[in-house]
Design a protein around this motif. Structure first.
Motif, PDB file in Angstrom:
ATOM      1  N   CYS A   1     -68.828  10.555  56.797  1.00  0.00           N
ATOM      2  CA  CYS A   1     -68.664  11.391  55.810  1.00  0.00           C
ATOM      3  C   CYS A   1     -68.851  10.944  54.539  1.00  0.00           C
ATOM      4  N   SER A   2     -68.294   9.829  54.350  1.00  0.00           N
ATOM      5  CA  SER A   2     -68.117   9.141  53.075  1.00  0.00           C
ATOM      6  C   SER A   2     -69.815   8.878  52.546  1.00  0.00           C
ATOM      7  N   ALA A   3     -70.622   8.514  53.509  1.00  0.00           N
ATOM      8  CA  ALA A   3     -72.150   8.322  53.243  1.00  0.00           C
ATOM      9  C   ALA A   3     -72.824   9.549  53.054  1.00  0.00           C
ATOM     10  N   LEU A   4     -72.562  10.633  53.668  1.00  0.00           N
ATOM     11  CA  LEU A   4     -73.118  12.009  53.284  1.00  0.00           C
ATOM     12  C   LEU A   4     -72.625  12.333  51.766  1.00  0.00           C
ATOM     13  N   LEU A   5     -71.316  12.161  51.520  1.00  0.00           N
ATOM     14  CA  LEU A   5     -71.047  12.427  50.186  1.00  0.00           C
ATOM     15  C   LEU A   5     -71.557  11.613  49.070  1.00  0.00           C
ATOM     16  N   THR A   6     -71.749  10.384  49.152  1.00  0.00           N
ATOM     17  CA  THR A   6     -72.137   9.146  48.418  1.00  0.00           C
ATOM     18  C   THR A   6     -73.902   9.750  47.982  1.00  0.00           C
ATOM     19  N   GLY A   7     -74.433  10.047  49.340  1.00  0.00           N
ATOM     20  CA  GLY A   7     -75.761  10.564  49.317  1.00  0.00           C
ATOM     21  C   GLY A   7     -75.887  11.710  48.382  1.00  0.00           C
ATOM     22  N   SER A   8     -75.026  12.523  48.687  1.00  0.00           N
ATOM     23  CA  SER A   8     -75.111  14.092  47.632  1.00  0.00           C
ATOM     24  C   SER A   8     -75.087  13.661  46.139  1.00  0.00           C
ATOM     25  N   TYR A   9     -74.089  12.866  45.853  1.00  0.00           N
ATOM     26  CA  TYR A   9     -74.068  12.396  44.309  1.00  0.00           C
ATOM     27  C   TYR A   9     -75.237  11.518  43.858  1.00  0.00           C
ATOM     28  N   MET A  10     -75.761  10.868  44.684  1.00  0.00           N
ATOM     29  CA  MET A  10     -76.764   9.719  44.352  1.00  0.00           C
ATOM     30  C   MET A  10     -78.159  10.642  44.192  1.00  0.00           C
ATOM     31  N   ILE A  11     -78.485  11.947  44.960  1.00  0.00           N
ATOM     32  CA  ILE A  11     -79.382  12.618  44.831  1.00  0.00           C
ATOM     33  C   ILE A  11     -79.471  13.630  43.507  1.00  0.00           C
ATOM     34  N   GLY A  12     -78.066  13.909  43.247  1.00  0.00           N
ATOM     35  CA  GLY A  12     -77.850  14.938  42.073  1.00  0.00           C
ATOM     36  C   GLY A  12     -78.111  13.817  41.027  1.00  0.00           C
ATOM     37  N   THR A  13     -77.820  12.653  40.942  1.00  0.00           N
ATOM     38  CA  THR A  13     -77.818  11.629  39.889  1.00  0.00           C
ATOM     39  C   THR A  13     -79.561  11.390  39.557  1.00  0.00           C
ATOM     40  N   LEU A  14     -80.294  11.294  40.759  1.00  0.00           N
ATOM     41  CA  LEU A  14     -81.633  11.017  40.600  1.00  0.00           C
ATOM     42  C   LEU A  14     -82.472  12.105  40.124  1.00  0.00           C
ATOM     43  N   ASP A  15     -81.913  13.664  40.577  1.00  0.00           N
ATOM     44  CA  ASP A  15     -82.770  14.669  40.149  1.00  0.00           C
ATOM     45  C   ASP A  15     -82.396  14.844  38.565  1.00  0.00           C
ATOM     46  N   SER A  16     -81.137  14.633  38.432  1.00  0.00           N
ATOM     47  CA  SER A  16     -80.740  14.858  36.687  1.00  0.00           C
ATOM     48  C   SER A  16     -81.458  14.026  35.992  1.00  0.00           C
ATOM     49  N   THR A  17     -81.664  12.714  36.437  1.00  0.00           N
ATOM     50  CA  THR A  17     -82.091  11.435  35.427  1.00  0.00           C
ATOM     51  C   THR A  17     -83.524  11.897  35.461  1.00  0.00           C
ATOM     52  N   ILE A  18     -84.366  12.316  36.587  1.00  0.00           N
ATOM     53  CA  ILE A  18     -85.949  12.466  36.171  1.00  0.00           C
ATOM     54  C   ILE A  18     -85.787  13.763  35.399  1.00  0.00           C
ATOM     55  N   ASN A  19     -85.141  14.758  35.490  1.00  0.00           N
ATOM     56  CA  ASN A  19     -85.248  16.150  34.648  1.00  0.00           C
ATOM     57  C   ASN A  19     -85.100  15.742  33.149  1.00  0.00           C
ATOM     58  N   ILE A  20     -84.056  14.919  32.796  1.00  0.00           N
ATOM     59  CA  ILE A  20     -83.832  14.435  31.554  1.00  0.00           C
ATOM     60  C   ILE A  20     -85.075  13.465  30.913  1.00  0.00           C
TER      61      ILE A  20
END
Length: 321
Positions: free
Chosen positions: A141-160
């Motif tokens: 569960c912690s891995a799924l949560l961490t993955g969610s935040y990591m994907i969000g960070t990647l998306d937002s960084t590429i967008n910016i």
């Protein structure tokens, strides 16, 4: 052409939702009430799950973080929107605009994959109940949560990074109530075709991968439920998924309407209505959906209230003695 990295010329003007002073006041009061309910609802949900040991399960672990995301999600957008509605100052700085955009994309993408994680949790609970404690371990569960935040960070960084390559040769007036990608792309005087493709690919991938995961989970869940002979068993299985399915439907319908379409079909009025819904209204609805339609949460609220009352009673007795 001036690059928007120059500080003196880097401010943007957020035009907001309307020019009518009367309507601005009405919207400000409405959005303030919605924001207060959002803060109270999501904070309350996190506290209830934290205080009640019976809710310390994978499902409510994800729900706690969904409430946290919704609280942050609304806070990124609503306070600035309220300021614009209540004052004549419509200016937002370059740093403020980029920060708002970064936070919005990060939280939205993270929420997509968190909702997908919750659907997988429901799939395991209904389709593989005997293996549920093993599969949905704390570590997984912690891995799924961490993955969610990591994907969000990647998306937002590429967008910016993509948006930072833009140049502007016209007034930086954003015809929207927050710094979103489409209205800012319109202001650019250079060719944005490649940027639009990159942003569309990453935004589309985030939405579609998470949506496919959710759809596949619920197809399997439905197939399993239909095989249950007991009517009460079917009802119980459906009830465990109803809240999540409703939340997913509301969230994804507005996001897909807004983002999975060509930029030339951008419509200010329609997109603003959809944006208000998923940035301001949905964060308020989620705790209501998951609490009002969930007997476990309602029972937990009663237990926490009763526990607090008993604690106060014992304290008074101790004082009287």
């Amino acid at each position: 052409m001036n690059n928007w990295n120059y500080t003196k010329e880097s401010d943007f003007i957020l035009m907001g939702l309307t020019d009518s002073k009367e309507l601005q006041l009405v919207l400000a009061v409405l959005f303030l009430l919605i924001y207060l309910v959002t803060v109270l609802g999501n904070t309350g949900m996190m506290l209830i799950i934290r205080l009640d040991a019976r809710l310390h399960t994978p499902m409510y672990f994800f729900l706690t973080h969904l409430s946290f995301l919704d609280l942050c999600y609304s806070t990124v957008i609503t306070p600035k929107t309220l300021q614009n509605l209540l004052t004549s100052n419509k200016i937002i700085s370059f740093i403020g605009c980029f920060t708002q955009m970064y936070g919005f994309v990060l939280l939205a993408a993270a929420e997509c994959f968190l909702l997908a994680s919750m659907s997988y949790d429901r799939y395991v609970a209904i389709c593989n109940p005997l293996h549920y404690p093993v599969i949905m371990s704390t570590r997984f569960c912690s891995a799924l949560l961490t993955g969610s935040y990591m994907i969000g960070t990647l998306d937002s960084t590429i967008n910016i990074l993509c948006m930072n390559t833009l140049y502007f040769c016209r007034p930086k007036v954003i015809h929207h109530f927050f710094c979103d990608t489409s209205p800012i792309l319109i202001l650019s005087c250079n060719d944005t075709h490649n940027i639009e493709i990159i942003i569309f690919i990453f935004a589309g991938s985030t939405l579609m991968v998470s949506l496919i995961t959710i759809s596949a989970s619920y197809v399997s869940i439905l197939s399993t439920i239909l095989k249950i002979n007991s009517t009460s068993g079917k009802h119980k299985a459906f009830s465990t998924c109803a809240s999540h399915l409703l939340g997913v439907t509301v969230f994804y319908s507005t996001m897909i309407f807004t983002y999975l379409k060509p930029s030339n079909s951008y419509s200010l009025g329609k997109d603003q209505v959809a944006s208000v819904f998923y940035t301001i209204v949905i964060p308020m609805l989620n705790p209501l959906i998951y609490s009002l339609r969930n007997k476990e949460v309602k029972n937990a609220v009663h237990r926490v209230i009763k526990k607090q009352e008993n604690s106060r009673l014992k304290f008074r007795v101790a004082l009287s003695n």
